[in-house]
Design a protein around this motif. Structure first.
Motif, PDB file in Angstrom:
ATOM      1  N   LEU A 231       0.818  -1.213   0.000  1.00 58.82           N
ATOM      2  CA  LEU A 231       0.000   0.000   0.000  1.00 58.82           C
ATOM      3  C   LEU A 231       0.853   1.265   0.000  1.00 58.82           C
ATOM      4  O   LEU A 231       0.338   2.365  -0.157  1.00 58.82           O
ATOM      5  CB  LEU A 231      -0.922  -0.002   1.228  1.00 58.82           C
ATOM      6  N   ASP A 232       2.143   1.107   0.218  1.00 55.45           N
ATOM      7  CA  ASP A 232       3.060   2.244   0.259  1.00 55.45           C
ATOM      8  C   ASP A 232       4.414   1.734  -0.237  1.00 55.45           C
ATOM      9  O   ASP A 232       4.805   0.598   0.071  1.00 55.45           O
ATOM     10  CB  ASP A 232       3.160   2.760   1.701  1.00 55.45           C
ATOM     11  N   ASP A 233       5.116   2.580  -0.961  1.00 57.12           N
ATOM     12  CA  ASP A 233       6.403   2.152  -1.531  1.00 57.12           C
ATOM     13  C   ASP A 233       7.375   1.666  -0.456  1.00 57.12           C
ATOM     14  O   ASP A 233       8.252   0.847  -0.733  1.00 57.12           O
ATOM     15  CB  ASP A 233       7.051   3.309  -2.303  1.00 57.12           C
ATOM     16  N   ARG A 234       7.218   2.182   0.756  1.00 58.54           N
ATOM     17  CA  ARG A 234       8.134   1.785   1.824  1.00 58.54           C
ATOM     18  C   ARG A 234       7.945   0.330   2.257  1.00 58.54           C
ATOM     19  O   ARG A 234       8.751  -0.202   3.018  1.00 58.54           O
ATOM     20  CB  ARG A 234       7.963   2.717   3.036  1.00 58.54           C
ATOM     21  N   PHE A 235       6.870  -0.285   1.774  1.00 60.20           N
ATOM     22  CA  PHE A 235       6.656  -1.699   2.098  1.00 60.20           C
ATOM     23  C   PHE A 235       7.467  -2.601   1.163  1.00 60.20           C
ATOM     24  O   PHE A 235       7.616  -3.801   1.432  1.00 60.20           O
ATOM     25  CB  PHE A 235       5.176  -2.043   2.004  1.00 60.20           C
ATOM     26  N   ALA A 236       7.979  -2.021   0.095  1.00 62.75           N
ATOM     27  CA  ALA A 236       8.779  -2.819  -0.842  1.00 62.75           C
ATOM     28  C   ALA A 236       9.969  -3.415  -0.094  1.00 62.75           C
ATOM     29  O   ALA A 236      10.646  -2.739   0.671  1.00 62.75           O
ATOM     30  CB  ALA A 236       9.263  -1.937  -1.988  1.00 62.75           C
ATOM     31  N   GLY A 237      10.195  -4.680  -0.304  1.00 60.46           N
ATOM     32  CA  GLY A 237      11.283  -5.349   0.396  1.00 60.46           C
ATOM     33  C   GLY A 237      10.880  -5.945   1.726  1.00 60.46           C
ATOM     34  O   GLY A 237      11.685  -6.605   2.380  1.00 60.46           O
ATOM     35  N   CYS A 238       9.660  -5.701   2.149  1.00 60.56           N
ATOM     36  CA  CYS A 238       9.205  -6.228   3.448  1.00 60.56           C
ATOM     37  C   CYS A 238       8.485  -7.571   3.312  1.00 60.56           C
ATOM     38  O   CYS A 238       8.059  -8.139   4.310  1.00 60.56           O
ATOM     39  CB  CYS A 238       8.255  -5.245   4.113  1.00 60.56           C
ATOM     40  N   SER A 239       8.315  -8.034   2.102  1.00 63.31           N
ATOM     41  CA  SER A 239       7.542  -9.259   1.935  1.00 63.31           C
ATOM     42  C   SER A 239       8.425 -10.470   2.225  1.00 63.31           C
ATOM     43  O   SER A 239       9.480 -10.352   2.846  1.00 63.31           O
ATOM     44  CB  SER A 239       6.955  -9.315   0.527  1.00 63.31           C
ATOM     45  N   GLY A 240       8.019 -11.623   1.748  1.00 65.35           N
ATOM     46  CA  GLY A 240       8.778 -12.824   2.045  1.00 65.35           C
ATOM     47  C   GLY A 240       8.443 -13.919   1.070  1.00 65.35           C
ATOM     48  O   GLY A 240       8.210 -13.659  -0.113  1.00 65.35           O
TER      49      GLY A 240
ATOM     50  N   THR B 206       1.470   5.417   8.992  1.00 64.09           N
ATOM     51  CA  THR B 206       1.048   5.028   7.639  1.00 64.09           C
ATOM     52  C   THR B 206       0.914   3.509   7.539  1.00 64.09           C
ATOM     53  O   THR B 206       1.833   2.778   7.941  1.00 64.09           O
ATOM     54  CB  THR B 206       2.081   5.494   6.589  1.00 64.09           C
ATOM     55  N   LEU B 207      -0.223   3.070   6.998  1.00 68.45           N
ATOM     56  CA  LEU B 207      -0.374   1.643   6.717  1.00 68.45           C
ATOM     57  C   LEU B 207       0.435   1.327   5.465  1.00 68.45           C
ATOM     58  O   LEU B 207       0.091   1.758   4.367  1.00 68.45           O
ATOM     59  CB  LEU B 207      -1.852   1.299   6.515  1.00 68.45           C
ATOM     60  N   LEU B 208       1.515   0.591   5.642  1.00 70.02           N
ATOM     61  CA  LEU B 208       2.444   0.327   4.540  1.00 70.02           C
ATOM     62  C   LEU B 208       1.988  -0.851   3.686  1.00 70.02           C
ATOM     63  O   LEU B 208       2.199  -0.853   2.471  1.00 70.02           O
ATOM     64  CB  LEU B 208       3.838   0.027   5.092  1.00 70.02           C
ATOM     65  N   GLY B 209       1.427  -1.839   4.334  1.00 66.04           N
ATOM     66  CA  GLY B 209       1.034  -3.026   3.596  1.00 66.04           C
ATOM     67  C   GLY B 209       0.413  -4.058   4.510  1.00 66.04           C
ATOM     68  O   GLY B 209       0.318  -3.856   5.731  1.00 66.04           O
TER      69      GLY B 209
END
Ligand code: MG
Length: 303
Positions: free
Chosen positions: A11-20, A253-256
């Motif tokens: 939901l926010d670019d800052r969440f990029a890289g936070c997945s798995g 901010t809700l990031l993801g």
């Protein structure tokens, strides 16, 4: 073990890289209401609560097996580790916060405040100074489903701190409806607390005297209700919600989101690298390897 496709919603670019991983695992699926996951590094195990069944379960990381840890257990809910690696537990049935010692015995840390019984402690966190902070909503005395139906003896559902030296139980917040999950920011100068009934997440400044100053509502829950909270090493807040785990920046901010098939009650980062996210969600314990690392608790902060 069943695996399911994992959906990380950015939901926010800052969440990029936070997945798995692209899939997550259902490690166990026979709970009535799973809560309170805590990872035990020394035992390579994940212990959690199945509240209505009045039991704690243990998943063995080395074998994948699940078996009983304690039954009955006082209808435990949330757990955490202290700096010695001991499990600190909230008990609905025992209406107390307890600690499992290294010899297996269970010690009461707090069961009364000003001579009155607590309602039903829900979730707990230990600060690196040894103080123990917990929430005390009434869910465990509202019915016999997840505790013992009883009258409240306190004048509401509050947040408390246990002094590590005196053992005194001190009220630190008294304007919640149903306080629930809580977690410290990395510097332990900020405390986040969910209010499940109001469905929002609040932020407090922690003073040198450990008094709290209200810094307002940080976030509202957009799906279901907030419950347990954990942080990662970047200070992001991972919160249990109705459609999965929501990830917030410290600015609110809700990031993801990580979507899960059941409403989520709580979560913890574990595994030897603290990059495995364990989630208790209604009937199940799920896990997924992520690209983030869980914040060090007092156990790791000392090492
Ligand atoms: Mg909770």
């Amino acid at each position: 073990m069943q695996t399911l496709p994992a959906t990380f919603e950015v939901l926010d670019d800052r969440f990029a890289g936070c997945s798995g991983d692209s899939r997550f695992e259902q490690l166990y699926g026979d709970c009535r209401w799973a809560e309170g996951p805590v990872y035990l590094p020394a035992a390579r195990s994940l212990v959690w609560s199945d509240i209505p069944n009045d039991r704690m379960l243990r998943w063995d990381e080395t074998t994948g097996g699940v078996g009983p840890f304690r039954h009955p257990c006082g209808y435990t809910n949330g757990h955490t580790l202290d700096a010695e690696g001991r499990i600190v537990s909230c008990e609905h049935g025992g209406r107390r916060v307890s600690r499992t010692e290294h010899d297996g015995s269970v010690t009461t840390l707090a069961d009364r405040v000003d001579g009155k019984r607590l309602n039903s402690p829900n979730d707990v966190v230990v600060r690196s100074d040894g103080s123990i902070w917990f929430t005390d909503p009434s869910y465990g005395i509202d019915s016999d489903y997840e505790g013992h139906r009883s009258e409240s003896e306190t004048d509401g559902c509050h947040v408390y701190r246990i002094d590590p030296v005196t053992g005194a139980c001190i009220r630190v917040a008294d304007d919640f409806v149903r306080p629930n999950g809580l977690a410290f920011a990395l510097d332990e100068r900020t405390l986040y607390i969910a209010d499940t009934r109001r469905n929002h997440l609040r932020r407090f400044a922690v003073g040198d005297d450990l008094r709290l100053t209200d810094m307002g509502v940080l976030a509202e829950c957009s799906a279901g209700v907030f419950d347990g909270l954990r942080l990662d090493t970047e200070g992001r807040i991972w919160a249990a919600a109705g459609d999965g785990v929501h990830c917030f920046d410290a600015d609110g901010t809700l990031l993801g989101k990580l979507h899960l098939p059941e409403p989520v009650a709580n979560l913890v980062f574990g595994g030897p690298k603290r990059n495995r996210l364990f989630v208790t969600a209604s009937t199940s314990l799920y896990s997924i390897l992520t690209n983030v690392t869980g914040a060090p608790g007092p156990l790791h902060a000392r090492s």
